[in-house]
Design an enzyme around this catalytic site. Structure first.
Site, PDB file in Angstrom:
ATOM      1  N   HIS A 278      -3.192  -5.491   1.792  1.00 37.11           N
ATOM      2  CA  HIS A 278      -2.542  -5.710   3.092  1.00 37.11           C
ATOM      3  C   HIS A 278      -2.538  -7.187   3.503  1.00 37.11           C
ATOM      4  CE1 HIS A 278      -2.180  -1.484   4.418  1.00 37.11           C
ATOM      5  NE2 HIS A 278      -3.196  -1.302   3.597  1.00 37.11           N
TER       6      HIS A 278
ATOM      7  N   GLU B 180      -0.705  -8.577   5.525  1.00 37.11           N
ATOM      8  CA  GLU B 180      -0.371  -8.692   6.960  1.00 37.11           C
ATOM      9  C   GLU B 180      -1.619  -8.693   7.831  1.00 37.11           C
ATOM     10  OE1 GLU B 180      -0.130  -5.998   5.192  1.00 37.11           O
ATOM     11  OE2 GLU B 180      -0.615  -4.224   6.376  1.00 37.11           O
TER      12      GLU B 180
ATOM     13  N   CYS C  52       0.816  -1.217   0.000  1.00 38.68           N
ATOM     14  CA  CYS C  52       0.000   0.000   0.000  1.00 38.68           C
ATOM     15  C   CYS C  52       0.852   1.271   0.000  1.00 38.68           C
ATOM     16  CB  CYS C  52      -0.982  -0.084   1.163  1.00 38.68           C
ATOM     17  SG  CYS C  52      -2.490   0.838   0.852  1.00 38.68           S
TER      18      CYS C  52
HETATM   19  N1  GLN Z   1      -3.687   6.280   1.093  1.00 41.17           N
HETATM   20  C1  GLN Z   1      -2.382   6.005   1.623  1.00 41.17           C
HETATM   21  C2  GLN Z   1      -1.292   6.801   0.895  1.00 41.17           C
HETATM   22  O1  GLN Z   1      -1.566   7.412  -0.061  1.00 41.17           O
HETATM   23  C3  GLN Z   1      -2.059   4.531   1.555  1.00 41.17           C
HETATM   24  C4  GLN Z   1      -3.036   3.750   2.414  1.00 41.17           C
HETATM   25  C5  GLN Z   1      -2.466   2.533   3.066  1.00 41.17           C
HETATM   26  O2  GLN Z   1      -1.253   2.318   3.130  1.00 41.17           O
HETATM   27  N2  GLN Z   1      -3.340   1.726   3.621  1.00 41.17           N
HETATM   28  O3  GLN Z   1      -0.187   6.808   1.323  1.00 41.17           O
END
Ligand code: GLN
Length: 201
Positions: free
Chosen positions: A169, A171, A79
């Protein structure tokens, strides 16, 4: 097998728990001197990429980590971590490590679909649950990057060399297979004797 987990912000504890349950040792990277320990792989967790990018620079860890990633250190980036690795962010003028030849779109699922859970196929593993939280997706994949997973026609996981970049995710799931895959990558790398230490951190 020792894995460094970036622990300046975000969902690092969940990665650590999972990696330790799978038998890996973990070191949390919170400050520059933490880079003095030898490690075989790096986790860039979810969280807020702008905050993480800023802290990495302020804490003096950015350049060293970028060099190691470019040099072949295995990385599992989820992410916000994927955003840190991306060569280009289509809706943000910033870039961070830029070691992964992809273009990502931040917060790509919009407000209504901000967070959701679904199942999709991950190459080499099969169907796994995927949790997305204000997630990016991958709009463009450059030469040499392999698509590992798609969700509703959008690319959500890629591999480039030893870098794994995921929109979701793993994890947060009971399923361990993505972390197992990452540890295999680290083990192969470790046996190549590419373990790195930073001498003058
Ligand atoms: N929206 C976050 C970003 O732009 C990422 C979200 C996340 O890691 N769950 O950094």
């Amino acid at each position: 097998m020792k894995i460094a987990v970036l622990a300046v912000q975000g969902a690092f504890a969940e990665h650590r728990r999972k990696l330790e349950a799978l038998g890996a040792e973990c070191v949390e990277l919170r400050k520059r001197t933490d880079l003095q320990e030898a490690f075989d792989g790096l986790v860039l967790p979810g969280g807020e990429s702008t905050v993480q990018g800023k802290l990495l620079k302020e804490l003096g860890m950015f350049d060293d980590l970028k060099m190691r990633i470019a040099d072949g250190l295995p990385v599992l980036a989820t992410c916000a971590g994927l955003i840190l690795l991306a060569e280009q962010i289509s809706n943000d003028e910033h870039t961070y490590f830029g070691t992964l030849p992809v273009t990502v779109k931040r917060n790509a699922y919009g407000r209504q679909l901000g967070s959701f859970r679904a199942e999709s196929t991950f190459k080499g593993i099969g169907k796994i649950p995927m949790t997305f939280i204000r997630a990016p997706y991958i709009e463009r994949v450059g030469a040499g990057a392999e698509v590992l997973a798609e969700m509703d026609g959008k690319i959500v996981a890629v591999r480039y060399g030893r870098q794994l970049g995921l929109s979701f995710h793993p994890e947060l799931e009971a399923d361990n297979q993505v972390h197992e895959l990452f540890l295999e990558l680290c083990r192969a790398d470790c046996s190549d004797d590419r373990r790195t230490t930073l001498k003058n951190a």
